[in-house]
Motif scaffolding. Sequence first.
Motif, PDB file in Angstrom:
ATOM      1  N   ILE A 125       1.395  28.972 -54.194  1.00  0.00           N
ATOM      2  CA  ILE A 125       1.244  28.702 -53.452  1.00  0.00           C
ATOM      3  C   ILE A 125       1.872  29.842 -52.256  1.00  0.00           C
ATOM      4  CG2 ILE A 125       1.083  27.569 -51.238  1.00  0.00           C
ATOM      5  CD1 ILE A 125      -0.113  25.763 -53.906  1.00  0.00           C
ATOM      6  N   THR A 126       0.449  29.983 -51.118  1.00  0.00           N
ATOM      7  CA  THR A 126       0.773  30.858 -50.000  1.00  0.00           C
ATOM      8  C   THR A 126       0.241  30.847 -48.786  1.00  0.00           C
ATOM      9  OG1 THR A 126       0.387  32.285 -51.685  1.00  0.00           O
ATOM     10  CG2 THR A 126       0.150  33.593 -49.225  1.00  0.00           C
ATOM     11  N   ARG A 127       1.171  31.449 -47.945  1.00  0.00           N
ATOM     12  CA  ARG A 127       1.087  31.014 -46.685  1.00  0.00           C
ATOM     13  C   ARG A 127       1.045  32.401 -45.778  1.00  0.00           C
ATOM     14  NH1 ARG A 127       3.357  27.187 -42.227  1.00  0.00           N
ATOM     15  NH2 ARG A 127       1.723  27.149 -40.112  1.00  0.00           N
ATOM     16  N   ASP A 128      -0.416  32.002 -44.764  1.00  0.00           N
ATOM     17  CA  ASP A 128      -1.286  33.325 -44.377  1.00  0.00           C
ATOM     18  C   ASP A 128       0.189  33.960 -43.276  1.00  0.00           C
ATOM     19  OD1 ASP A 128      -2.384  35.427 -42.947  1.00  0.00           O
ATOM     20  OD2 ASP A 128      -4.216  34.355 -42.572  1.00  0.00           O
ATOM     21  N   GLU A 129      -0.155  34.942 -42.981  1.00  0.00           N
ATOM     22  CA  GLU A 129       1.195  35.418 -41.941  1.00  0.00           C
ATOM     23  C   GLU A 129       0.789  34.600 -40.399  1.00  0.00           C
ATOM     24  OE1 GLU A 129       2.828  39.116 -41.415  1.00  0.00           O
ATOM     25  OE2 GLU A 129       3.313  38.791 -43.883  1.00  0.00           O
ATOM     26  N   ASN A 130      -0.831  34.942 -40.315  1.00  0.00           N
ATOM     27  CA  ASN A 130      -1.697  34.694 -39.176  1.00  0.00           C
ATOM     28  C   ASN A 130      -1.491  32.989 -38.714  1.00  0.00           C
ATOM     29  OD1 ASN A 130      -1.253  37.299 -38.243  1.00  0.00           O
ATOM     30  ND2 ASN A 130      -2.964  37.970 -40.286  1.00  0.00           N
ATOM     31  N   ALA A 131      -1.131  31.821 -39.473  1.00  0.00           N
ATOM     32  CA  ALA A 131      -1.195  31.076 -38.909  1.00  0.00           C
ATOM     33  C   ALA A 131      -1.582  30.516 -37.729  1.00  0.00           C
ATOM     34  CB  ALA A 131      -0.248  30.096 -40.179  1.00  0.00           C
ATOM     35  N   PRO A 132      -2.393  29.571 -37.598  1.00  0.00           N
ATOM     36  CA  PRO A 132      -2.319  28.669 -36.037  1.00  0.00           C
ATOM     37  C   PRO A 132      -1.490  28.344 -35.367  1.00  0.00           C
ATOM     38  CG  PRO A 132      -2.999  27.452 -37.231  1.00  0.00           C
ATOM     39  CD  PRO A 132      -2.751  28.310 -38.784  1.00  0.00           C
ATOM     40  N   ASN A 133       0.124  27.862 -35.403  1.00  0.00           N
ATOM     41  CA  ASN A 133       1.319  27.292 -35.735  1.00  0.00           C
ATOM     42  C   ASN A 133       2.876  28.340 -36.026  1.00  0.00           C
ATOM     43  OD1 ASN A 133       1.968  25.341 -36.933  1.00  0.00           O
ATOM     44  ND2 ASN A 133       0.145  24.303 -36.481  1.00  0.00           N
ATOM     45  N   ALA A 134       4.047  28.347 -35.814  1.00  0.00           N
ATOM     46  CA  ALA A 134       4.825  28.301 -36.898  1.00  0.00           C
ATOM     47  C   ALA A 134       5.507  27.496 -37.251  1.00  0.00           C
ATOM     48  CB  ALA A 134       6.042  29.503 -36.207  1.00  0.00           C
ATOM     49  N   CYS A 135       4.872  25.764 -37.269  1.00  0.00           N
ATOM     50  CA  CYS A 135       5.457  24.449 -37.912  1.00  0.00           C
ATOM     51  C   CYS A 135       5.230  25.087 -39.375  1.00  0.00           C
ATOM     52  CB  CYS A 135       4.070  23.770 -37.442  1.00  0.00           C
ATOM     53  SG  CYS A 135       4.426  23.187 -35.659  1.00  0.00           S
ATOM     54  N   ASP A 136       6.362  24.806 -40.405  1.00  0.00           N
ATOM     55  CA  ASP A 136       6.540  25.050 -41.230  1.00  0.00           C
ATOM     56  C   ASP A 136       5.642  24.314 -42.128  1.00  0.00           C
ATOM     57  OD1 ASP A 136       8.333  26.833 -41.639  1.00  0.00           O
ATOM     58  OD2 ASP A 136       9.834  25.607 -42.465  1.00  0.00           O
ATOM     59  N   ILE A 137       4.355  23.818 -43.373  1.00  0.00           N
ATOM     60  CA  ILE A 137       3.847  22.998 -43.930  1.00  0.00           C
ATOM     61  C   ILE A 137       4.470  22.204 -45.321  1.00  0.00           C
ATOM     62  CG2 ILE A 137       2.038  22.697 -45.433  1.00  0.00           C
ATOM     63  CD1 ILE A 137       1.494  23.574 -42.253  1.00  0.00           C
ATOM     64  N   GLU A 138       4.879  21.256 -45.091  1.00  0.00           N
ATOM     65  CA  GLU A 138       5.391  20.555 -46.394  1.00  0.00           C
ATOM     66  C   GLU A 138       4.065  20.105 -47.952  1.00  0.00           C
ATOM     67  OE1 GLU A 138       8.664  17.480 -45.025  1.00  0.00           O
ATOM     68  OE2 GLU A 138       5.754  16.371 -44.593  1.00  0.00           O
ATOM     69  N   LEU A 139       4.714  20.681 -49.054  1.00  0.00           N
ATOM     70  CA  LEU A 139       3.927  20.964 -50.136  1.00  0.00           C
ATOM     71  C   LEU A 139       4.001  19.685 -51.503  1.00  0.00           C
ATOM     72  CD1 LEU A 139       1.337  22.182 -52.659  1.00  0.00           C
ATOM     73  CD2 LEU A 139       3.289  23.494 -53.083  1.00  0.00           C
ATOM     74  N   TYR A 140       3.719  18.841 -51.504  1.00  0.00           N
ATOM     75  CA  TYR A 140       3.781  17.706 -52.281  1.00  0.00           C
ATOM     76  C   TYR A 140       2.761  17.730 -53.590  1.00  0.00           C
ATOM     77  CZ  TYR A 140       5.727  15.489 -48.222  1.00  0.00           C
ATOM     78  OH  TYR A 140       6.206  14.574 -46.725  1.00  0.00           O
ATOM     79  N   VAL A 141       3.610  17.565 -54.167  1.00  0.00           N
ATOM     80  CA  VAL A 141       2.996  18.234 -56.503  1.00  0.00           C
ATOM     81  C   VAL A 141       3.502  16.155 -56.860  1.00  0.00           C
ATOM     82  CG1 VAL A 141       3.192  18.281 -58.556  1.00  0.00           C
ATOM     83  CG2 VAL A 141       3.083  20.131 -56.247  1.00  0.00           C
ATOM     84  N   GLN A 142       2.698  16.036 -57.139  1.00  0.00           N
ATOM     85  CA  GLN A 142       2.428  15.047 -57.605  1.00  0.00           C
ATOM     86  C   GLN A 142       3.085  13.522 -56.637  1.00  0.00           C
ATOM     87  OE1 GLN A 142       0.356  15.275 -59.451  1.00  0.00           O
ATOM     88  NE2 GLN A 142       1.353  14.734 -61.249  1.00  0.00           N
ATOM     89  N   ASN A 143       3.534  14.028 -55.702  1.00  0.00           N
ATOM     90  CA  ASN A 143       3.082  12.590 -54.180  1.00  0.00           C
ATOM     91  C   ASN A 143       4.595  12.790 -54.168  1.00  0.00           C
ATOM     92  OD1 ASN A 143       0.941  11.157 -53.486  1.00  0.00           O
ATOM     93  ND2 ASN A 143       0.792   9.843 -55.608  1.00  0.00           N
ATOM     94  N   GLU A 144       5.536  14.203 -54.673  1.00  0.00           N
ATOM     95  CA  GLU A 144       7.054  14.696 -54.161  1.00  0.00           C
ATOM     96  C   GLU A 144       7.045  15.805 -53.308  1.00  0.00           C
ATOM     97  OE1 GLU A 144      10.617  15.410 -57.413  1.00  0.00           O
ATOM     98  OE2 GLU A 144       8.885  14.116 -58.009  1.00  0.00           O
ATOM     99  N   LEU A 145       7.334  15.744 -52.566  1.00  0.00           N
ATOM    100  CA  LEU A 145       7.956  16.747 -51.400  1.00  0.00           C
ATOM    101  C   LEU A 145       8.789  17.783 -52.409  1.00  0.00           C
ATOM    102  CD1 LEU A 145       7.837  18.434 -48.782  1.00  0.00           C
ATOM    103  CD2 LEU A 145      10.184  17.698 -48.549  1.00  0.00           C
ATOM    104  N   VAL A 146       7.871  19.048 -53.259  1.00  0.00           N
ATOM    105  CA  VAL A 146       8.994  19.939 -53.551  1.00  0.00           C
ATOM    106  C   VAL A 146       9.118  21.426 -53.142  1.00  0.00           C
ATOM    107  CG1 VAL A 146       7.627  19.708 -55.963  1.00  0.00           C
ATOM    108  CG2 VAL A 146       6.597  21.368 -54.470  1.00  0.00           C
ATOM    109  N   ALA A 147       8.184  21.663 -52.125  1.00  0.00           N
ATOM    110  CA  ALA A 147       8.484  23.153 -51.011  1.00  0.00           C
ATOM    111  C   ALA A 147       8.239  22.901 -49.740  1.00  0.00           C
ATOM    112  CB  ALA A 147       7.732  24.255 -51.827  1.00  0.00           C
ATOM    113  N   ARG A 148       9.551  23.080 -49.200  1.00  0.00           N
ATOM    114  CA  ARG A 148       8.328  23.748 -47.305  1.00  0.00           C
ATOM    115  C   ARG A 148       7.776  25.174 -47.052  1.00  0.00           C
ATOM    116  NH1 ARG A 148      12.357  19.952 -45.592  1.00  0.00           N
ATOM    117  NH2 ARG A 148      11.757  17.955 -45.614  1.00  0.00           N
TER     118      ARG A 148
END
Length: 130
Positions: free
Chosen positions: A42-65
């Motif tokens: 999973i990759t997030r672009d450096e040019n995101a519209p804001n600096a807020c972290d994005i949470e990634l859920y797999v099978q409804n479990e938080l696995v990464a920010r």
Amino acid sequence: MNSLVPVLAALMLATTAVFAASEAILAPPPQPVTEAFGELLITRDENAPNACDIELYVQNELVARVAPGQSVSIPVPAGEVSLRVAQHGSGYCAGQFAGNAQSAIIAPGEVRHLRIVQDEHEVFLAPAAD
């Protein structure tokens, strides 16, 4: 003496059959196949519209920010996998965007590259152009 040859041959065959049968009985049972895994990149672009972290859920479990410009690699079981992303944080970042659940079918050994897409109204995962 010639009459003993057929008897000895029959005894040898019977003994061989008994040993073969006992080896089959004593052999350990086959081990179950371990669950096959794939990988999500999973990759997030450096040019995101804001600096807020994005949470990634797999099978409804938080696995990464995931922060802007960051990538994460996550092993997942092969088969259908439920995925969801949401904006994390407090203050400005608190709960502005929560993505809908998405799913992907991952084959054993597959590496699936996805990117986090964020616009004014939503955040979601999309295939990455490799």
